[in-house]
Design a protein around this motif. Sequence first.
Motif, PDB file in Angstrom:
ATOM      1  N   UNK A 114       0.826  -1.207   0.000  1.00 27.88           N
ATOM      2  CA  UNK A 114       0.000   0.000   0.000  1.00 27.88           C
ATOM      3  C   UNK A 114       0.861   1.259   0.000  1.00 27.88           C
ATOM      4  N   UNK A 115       1.921   1.246   0.798  1.00 22.77           N
ATOM      5  CA  UNK A 115       2.821   2.404   0.848  1.00 22.77           C
ATOM      6  C   UNK A 115       3.508   2.620  -0.495  1.00 22.77           C
ATOM      7  N   UNK A 116       3.976   1.532  -1.082  1.00 26.00           N
ATOM      8  CA  UNK A 116       4.645   1.636  -2.383  1.00 26.00           C
ATOM      9  C   UNK A 116       3.678   2.136  -3.453  1.00 26.00           C
ATOM     10  N   UNK A 117       2.466   1.601  -3.425  1.00 25.45           N
ATOM     11  CA  UNK A 117       1.479   1.990  -4.439  1.00 25.45           C
ATOM     12  C   UNK A 117       1.087   3.455  -4.284  1.00 25.45           C
ATOM     13  N   UNK A 118       0.922   3.900  -3.061  1.00 31.35           N
ATOM     14  CA  UNK A 118       0.576   5.305  -2.828  1.00 31.35           C
ATOM     15  C   UNK A 118       1.669   6.229  -3.338  1.00 31.35           C
ATOM     16  N   UNK A 119       2.917   5.901  -3.011  1.00 33.93           N
ATOM     17  CA  UNK A 119       4.031   6.730  -3.467  1.00 33.93           C
ATOM     18  C   UNK A 119       4.122   6.741  -4.992  1.00 33.93           C
ATOM     19  N   UNK A 120       3.889   5.587  -5.608  1.00 32.67           N
ATOM     20  CA  UNK A 120       3.950   5.513  -7.065  1.00 32.67           C
ATOM     21  C   UNK A 120       2.878   6.389  -7.699  1.00 32.67           C
ATOM     22  N   UNK A 121       1.639   6.324  -7.169  1.00 31.76           N
ATOM     23  CA  UNK A 121       0.555   7.144  -7.705  1.00 31.76           C
ATOM     24  C   UNK A 121       0.832   8.632  -7.499  1.00 31.76           C
ATOM     25  N   UNK A 122       1.342   8.986  -6.328  1.00 31.51           N
ATOM     26  CA  UNK A 122       1.667  10.389  -6.080  1.00 31.51           C
ATOM     27  C   UNK A 122       2.727  10.879  -7.057  1.00 31.51           C
ATOM     28  N   UNK A 123       3.697  10.030  -7.346  1.00 26.30           N
ATOM     29  CA  UNK A 123       4.745  10.403  -8.293  1.00 26.30           C
ATOM     30  C   UNK A 123       4.174  10.595  -9.692  1.00 26.30           C
ATOM     31  N   UNK A 124       3.302   9.684 -10.113  1.00 25.77           N
ATOM     32  CA  UNK A 124       2.731   9.801 -11.465  1.00 25.77           C
ATOM     33  C   UNK A 124       1.819  11.018 -11.570  1.00 25.77           C
ATOM     34  N   UNK A 125       1.122  11.342 -10.493  1.00 28.49           N
ATOM     35  CA  UNK A 125       0.248  12.505 -10.509  1.00 28.49           C
ATOM     36  C   UNK A 125       1.031  13.814 -10.396  1.00 28.49           C
ATOM     37  N   UNK A 126       2.325  13.719 -10.129  1.00 32.03           N
ATOM     38  CA  UNK A 126       3.175  14.907 -10.058  1.00 32.03           C
ATOM     39  C   UNK A 126       3.907  15.157 -11.368  1.00 32.03           C
ATOM     40  N   UNK A 127       3.795  14.212 -12.312  1.00 32.27           N
ATOM     41  CA  UNK A 127       4.518  14.308 -13.572  1.00 32.27           C
ATOM     42  C   UNK A 127       4.076  15.547 -14.341  1.00 32.27           C
ATOM     43  N   UNK A 128       5.038  16.373 -14.785  1.00 33.42           N
ATOM     44  CA  UNK A 128       4.677  17.597 -15.498  1.00 33.42           C
ATOM     45  C   UNK A 128       5.634  17.963 -16.600  1.00 33.42           C
TER      46      UNK A 128
END
Length: 437
Positions: A99-113
């Motif tokens: 869950x921690x890994x998945x959350x961090x991965x999603x946050x990273x992808x949603x930060x992509x700019x």
Amino acid sequence: MDTRFPFVDWFRNASPYINAHRGRTFVILIEGEAVASGRSEQLIQDLALLHSLGVRLVVVFGIRPQVQAALAAAEVTPRRVNGRWVADRAVMATVEQVASHQRLWLEARLSLGLPSTPLHGVELNVISGNLVTAKPLGVREGVDFDHSGEVRRVRASAIEGLLDKGALVLLPPLGFSSTGEVFDLDASDVAQHAAVALKADKLILLGESEGLEDETGALLRQLSPYEAEPRLSQATPGSELARHLHAACQAAREGVARTHLLCWRNHDALLGELFTRDGVGTMITQHRYEQLRPATLNDVAGLLDLLEPLEQRGMLVARSRERLEHEIDDYVVIERDGMVIGCAALHAFSDAQLGELACVAVHANYRGGERGERLVEAIEQRARSRGIARLFVLTTHTAHWFVERGFAPASLDDLPPLKRETYNHARKSKVLIKALL
């Protein structure tokens, strides 16, 4: 040179939905299979688009396949009861890590700019935290579920505050107790409770299924919870379909306006469901997305648009705006998400217990769904309530359709005097009559 871009027409037709969704709260569940398959990149881009259009987003993510893979790699076999695994210490350690890994991965992808990405220029504040409190499932049927839990409460006020500040709220399938423990939760249960607590406008469940189907395999576009629940009893306990159906029906019963069952495999599912009139999946709602009701003056423009193609083909007599406005109380309409897609009228004659069933029309894109029958039944019911003993209809193209619904051939002499005097002999309309009382 006339260069046509289909996207432009779609964008024009989507504008009412863009306006309707702005400022609304959507809770969206993305199951772990979507991330495991690599499909989540497109979904993340769609989420960023929704956020930029002013939609308030709460995203719940599942981790079932990732946890299963991690447990298999660690040679841990969890005990399963009714589709839920028993989250003992070994299982729970894996759940927390994934869950921690998945959350961090999603946050990273949603930060992509980056300039080369669809999220260029979109700044998303993604926030997660201890926003869901949980309680243990406890001992059920003699089985101690340990750290497998269920939602006790969603901290709605805290989430609302984050949404008001423009954040996208990310909820993992975890809950926290007042004793400081962490519990494994079902992601669809988290999504359902979040949608209810937030009084969300939509709960969207992205899973494997395209939606619900009828006996012929055709997609069912809309169901009430009452209509959908028999399918729940037929679903395999613990299956994704069972979990999603339960969440959708429960949310609809508890005030969520619309819940949607969509397939993450469909590249266009999320935007297609939200920005087209018919959508691409199954919607479960207590409120009728399509309703039959008495017409009002506000429907005149829609009636003109509906009737014009049929008038041009000679199937209906042309009706002016003024005539429709004058006779609007005679009409019933079928409205689908703001569009008039069907109508019929009852014209009564004071000198006879006879009424005219007139102007039965259904939009070309919505025929074949028994809407014509519903319109005729509504007019017959209205006629009976007014003491009208018989209905007549004049038709040039659809005599057989009316005969199949109980109308019988008749003659001009059977019509009321006023109708006989105004009969258009050039059209040679057939006269059919049905006894009601």
